[in-house]
Enzyme design. Structure first.
Site, mmCIF file in Angstrom:
data_model
loop_
_atom_site.group_PDB
_atom_site.id
_atom_site.type_symbol
_atom_site.label_atom_id
_atom_site.label_comp_id
_atom_site.label_asym_id
_atom_site.label_seq_id
_atom_site.Cartn_x
_atom_site.Cartn_y
_atom_site.Cartn_z
ATOM 1 N N GLU B 146 -6.652 8.949 2.445
ATOM 2 C CA GLU B 146 -8.127 8.854 2.041
ATOM 3 C C GLU B 146 -9.089 9.031 3.355
ATOM 4 O OE1 GLU B 146 -8.794 9.818 -0.787
ATOM 5 O OE2 GLU B 146 -6.770 9.036 -2.089
ATOM 6 N N LEU B 147 -8.431 9.415 4.437
ATOM 7 C CA LEU B 147 -9.341 9.765 5.565
ATOM 8 C C LEU B 147 -9.855 8.309 6.211
ATOM 9 C CD1 LEU B 147 -9.109 12.688 6.547
ATOM 10 C CD2 LEU B 147 -11.605 12.969 5.811
#
Lengths: 407, 398
Positions: B146-147
């Protein structure tokens, strides 16, 4: 004698104890000279009774989901009902609410109950039927008996809905006799409503002994080797997950128990408006690995969970009767019950604690789990109580109430 | 010249069956293969296959000036292998043609970096090896689940030898600086941090079909004008989004494929931009300055933090209970039950706690869109039932 009985639901589709109790009462009355005509807003498919004439008022079914759920969920709060209807009725008929449904039922009963039968008495069950029962008893000029399975104060406590309370008060004023399901319930009623004590009668609910016990054992294939699926003892909550049932106290007690006995499982079985909150509470209380939730359970799954339970807990805040502990006992599951329940009156020596005393509840849970011999003792007691408390016997007491009114 | 870093994320979780309390200690099969197969096949039809073909056409059309990058979780890879092999073959072809650089991440799209450093490294190593086996090149850039980035993630990425780290250009991280600069990670100067330009990325990923948006409809030419507004000295523009943006989040009917087909050409028109991969940018650019990331930043929800995964007690409890089983699971795996570790890892996929999110408003709608459950509570109850079964099988008891 002929009784016109007004109900709200009838097995097989029921939301709680009301439909079951009505079915039992009807069956019990069949052993007396009372002939019962049982009226409901709408009959679910498959509803049959050998013991009464069932009358379907045929309330509209255009929106099946709403119609059905109205019948299924008499114990929703009015607010929950509105939300439900708002969600399900896309037709925009937002005038729907539980009160309107109750009024429609009253009108439908007046229309459906012709003069073809000479009834001696009208008997209504819980507030949803009161307006109908009052009107039809007056029309027919016969005595009125109202049966309080629970009052709004039992269900909602201090959040009681004023309109429902008003309907209940009108019923209590109009009734010639009020049947309460326990002395505890009668006492609660008198504390909350101005009602003449002389009208009140107590008739405990009967218990239908599960047919399975003896019969199934003979016909069922031999059991698999009896290693339990789950080794840890299971403490069971089984009922609607609503404020009335005290699920929060069950969880608080669980948190106290697992501090000492981490290898105990708690199962909360049932659905209700507080279920999401309770799921979050269990996580907050550090009970993620200790409490499991099953949602609403149907027949076979109810049997399975009773088979696996080591202990049943009734944590209700106010339980006019409370049939579940008797069902648990009849399946050899020991019980701890809330002192704020009517069922304590029919069980001698039952372990009872005040619902708010979670420390005592936790202590009792640990005691019962630590002493397996209690299990047999309690189960024996339960069977004894169940034997006495048949619907035949309890219905005869209701017949006595009719007799007092000259019927 | 400014580099455009077009980066796509591909992920599919192993969704759980409706696993009830009565399944515990009876049912070993946790995952809903029917649903998982149906979903990956549907997404392959709608997105993976047409996008694979589209990217290949873009490379043929624009030559060296068009490159993009992609990350794909091992759970998605496995599902494609089993149920959508043509989609995987298309990705392999893109890698072999040099069009796509594959970016490393955790194998199972997990939150391991938060809970267990050993497992985090183990998942990254396993995944890096797998990408090399499948696509023929060892990944040199890294993106976390999710970065999510912070100083710890950057340090580990540096230790593992990556040259670039992708992250969210969140306002509270970038502050007065530009998301278009190339940064060095604090304490790991050799690691370049490339940030997502969330405005331009979300013009495509979220707003593309929104008729209430004042820029709707978004044409390739209009988007190219948006790119031109980025200051001349910008080093890179990070256009990071889910691969499923085309065809799945934005349906084909919205014109998204046409946009994707034409956007690179429109962007290349002025001669100011070239599409490059993260490792190309890292090799080419000097870091403008050092970025300190004390708190985790993600690309999710309005908060751009971890609250989408660990924002309520159910999520925290489920996450903690999962990682509490880790050591027992490793022991069981070492003692001859490696499949239990794989099951544990599938449960470590962050989607499972994402489904338990109880946020309201528009982020809540996004969560509900992705969830196979009727409610976050059902997600939690199911997950905890499964975990209880796994605990029994790894010998951790209750």
């Amino acid at each position: 004698m002929k009784v016109l009985m007004l109900g709200w639901e009838f097995p097989p589709y029921i939301s709680g104890g009301l439909g079951t109790a009505c079915e039992g009462l009807v069956k019990g009355l069949a052993a007396t000279d009372a002939e019962v005509t049982f009226v409901v807003p709408r009959l679910p498919e498959g509803a049959v009774s050998r013991y009464a004439r069932l009358v379907d008022c045929g309330l509209p079914r255009e929106d099946r989901a709403v119609a059905l759920d109205a019948a299924l969920l008499p114990y929703l709060t009015a607010e929950q009902y509105e939300r439900l209807v708002a969600r399900q009725s896309c037709s925009g008929d937002l005038g729907e609410d539980l009160f309107a449904e109750v009024e429609r039922y009253a009108r439908a009963v007046e229309q459906n109950v012709g003069a073809d039968t000479a009834y001696d008495l009208v008997h209504g069950h819980d507030w949803m039927t009161y307006p109908a029962a009052i009107a039809v008893a007056e029309n027919l000029g016969v005595p009125l008996v109202l049966h309080v399975h629970s009052s709004e104060y039992d269900r909602a406590g201090e959040n009681a809905n004023a309109r429902i309370v008003e309907v209940e008060q009108r019923g209590l004023d109009a009734a010639d006799r009020v049947v309460c399901v326990s002395r505890f319930a009668a006492q609660c009623l008198r504390e909350r409503f101005p009602v003449k004590a002389a009208k009140l009668r107590v008739v405990h609910n009967g218990v239908a002994v599960p047919v399975s016990a003896g019969d199934d054992a003979a016909s069922a294939p031999p059991d698999e080797p009896r290693a339990p699926r789950i080794a840890e003892p299971i403490v069971l909550f089984l009922g609607r997950v609503t404020a009335q049932k005290g699920p929060e106290y069950f969880l608080q007690a669980a948190a106290l128990v697992v501090r000492h006995e981490p290898r105990v499982k708690f199962v909360m079985a049932g659905a209700g408006d507080l279920l999401p909150t309770m799921i979050e509470r269990a996580a907050e209380l550090g009970l993620a690995r200790h409490v499991h939730f099953t949602g609403f359970l149907r027949g076979p799954d109810v049997d399975r969970i009773y088979d696996e339970a080591a202990l049943y807990v009734l944590s209700s805040v106010s339980e006019p009767f409370g049939i579940a502990p008797l069902e648990a006992l009849s399946r050899d599951v020991p019980v701890i019950v809330s002192r704020q329940s009517g069922v304590t009156e029919v069980l001698s020596n039952v372990t009872a604690v005040d619902f708010w005393d979670v420390t005592a509840l936790a202590r009792c849970i640990r005691e019962v789990l630590a002493r397996p011999e209690l299990r047999d003792e309690m189960a024996a007691q339960g069977r004894a109580a169940t034997r006495v408390l048949t619907w035949e016997r309890q219905a005869a007491l209701v017949r006595d109430v009719y007799r007092e009114l000259g019927a | 010249m400014t580099s455009i870093v077009l980066y796509f994320h591909v992920h599919q979780p192993f969704r759980l069956r409706r696993y009830s309390f009565f399944d515990i200690a009876r049912e070993e099969d946790y995952f809903d293969d029917d649903a998982n197969a149906a979903i990956v096949q549907r997404v392959a039809e709608r997105c993976y296959l047409p996008m694979n073909a589209l990217l290949l056409r873009l490379a043929q059309r624009h030559g060296e000036r068009f490159r993009c990058s992609m990350s794909i979780t091992s759970t998605a890879l496995e599902q494609m292998e089993r149920w959508a092999p043509a989609a995987l073959a298309g990705l392999v072809a893109l890698a072999r043609a040099g069009v796509v650089e594959f970016v490393a991440e955790t194998s199972h799209h997990s939150l391991a970096f938060l809970a267990n450093g050993d497992e985090f490294r183990a998942q990254v190593r396993a995944h890096t090896d797998r990408l090399e086996r499948t696509f023929g090149a060892r990944p040199r850039a890294f993106r976390n689940t999710e970065l999510v980035i912070d100083d710890r993630v950057a340090r580990v990425a540096g230790e593992l030898g990556f040259c670039a780290l992708l992250g969210e250009g969140a306002d509270h991280l970038v502050g007065w600086r530009s998301p278009a600069s190339v940064y060095a990670a604090a304490g790991t100067p050799d690691l370049k941090v490339l940030l997502r330009n969330y405005e331009l990325s979300d013009d495509i990923a979220f707003r593309f079909s929104n008729r209430g948006w004042h820029e709707w409809p978004l044409s390739a030419e209009k988007f190219a004008r948006f790119l031109e507004r980025v200051p001349e000295d910008a080093q890179q523009i990070g256009l990071f989004m889910d691969y499923e943006t085309a065809g799945e989040h934005q349906w084909e009917e919205t014109g998204i494929f046409d946009f994707m087909e034409r956007m690179p050409g429109a962007a290349l028109q002025s001669g100011r931009f070239t599409f490059r991969t993260p490792s190309e940018v890292a090799a080419r650019e000097t870091a403008a300055e050092t970025l300190e990331i004390p708190h985790p930043v993600s690309w999710a929800d309005a908060e751009r933090d971890l609250s989408a995964w660990l924002g309520n007690p159910m999520q925290s409890a489920a996450h903690a209970a999962l990682y509490a089983l880790y050591n027992d699971t490793r022991r069981a795996a070492a003692a001859g039950r490696p499949e239990l570790l794989e099951r544990w890892r599938r449960l470590s996929t962050s989607d499972h706690v994402y489904y338990m999110c109880t946020k309201g408003a528009s982020d809540g709608e996004v969560h509900a869109h992705f969830s196979p459950y009727d409610s976050p509570h059902e997600a939690y109850v199911t997950f905890m039932n499964v975990l209880d079964d796994l605990a029994r099988r790894v010998g951790a008891g209750a």
